[in-house]
Scaffold this motif. Sequence first.
Motif, short mmCIF file in Angstrom:
data_model
loop_
_atom_site.label_atom_id
_atom_site.label_comp_id
_atom_site.label_asym_id
_atom_site.label_seq_id
_atom_site.Cartn_x
_atom_site.Cartn_y
_atom_site.Cartn_z
N MET A 209 0.96 -1.17 0.06
CA MET A 209 0.07 0.02 0.14
C MET A 209 0.75 1.27 0.07
O MET A 209 1.84 1.21 0.86
CB MET A 209 -0.71 0.07 1.20
CG MET A 209 -2.24 0.83 1.20
SD MET A 209 -3.11 0.72 2.52
CE MET A 209 -3.46 -0.96 2.64
N ARG B 166 -1.91 5.64 3.82
CA ARG B 166 -1.81 5.11 5.14
C ARG B 166 -2.06 6.31 6.32
O ARG B 166 -1.67 7.42 5.72
CB ARG B 166 -0.48 4.60 5.39
CG ARG B 166 -0.10 3.19 4.56
CD ARG B 166 1.14 2.72 5.08
NE ARG B 166 1.32 1.28 4.45
CZ ARG B 166 2.21 0.52 4.23
NH1 ARG B 166 3.40 0.93 4.90
NH2 ARG B 166 2.55 -0.51 3.74
N ARG C 258 -3.80 -5.32 5.02
CA ARG C 258 -3.26 -4.84 4.03
C ARG C 258 -3.63 -5.30 2.53
O ARG C 258 -4.14 -4.58 1.72
CB ARG C 258 -1.93 -4.50 3.97
CG ARG C 258 -1.46 -3.17 4.84
CD ARG C 258 -0.12 -2.94 4.70
NE ARG C 258 0.45 -2.50 6.03
CZ ARG C 258 1.32 -3.10 6.85
NH1 ARG C 258 1.87 -4.32 6.34
NH2 ARG C 258 1.61 -2.71 8.07
#
Length: 125
Positions: A1, A6, A65
Amino acid sequence: MKKEYRIKKNKEFQAVFKNGQSFANRQFVVYVMDQPEQVHFRVGLSVGKKIGNAVTRNRIKRLIRQVIFEFSPELIQNKDYVIIARMPVADMAYEEVKKSLAHVLRKAKVLKKQHVQLKGETKHN
């Protein structure tokens, strides 16, 4: 990611906890907060020390994730999500994590397609 997807800072986590809505099942708690000025979603993960050692916690974060990556086209974009893993996740396989997280995200009404087909499920026409 990617980094822009995030949530890392404590201040950002606290903002989501304070201003967001929470949805839960036995394995996960998901906080969702609107961010109208954002073009994409952001995700913060929290796996407490009670769940296991660092290896176990990191494995859980990797699984979450990967699930979020797979669901990313269906997730509503301009929101912040904080996902908190609970104790039962430590013993779960990937497919179970995916199914459980899909359940909570559907409960939160943040998946565009309300039915995300999981491996092993068949569509009834």
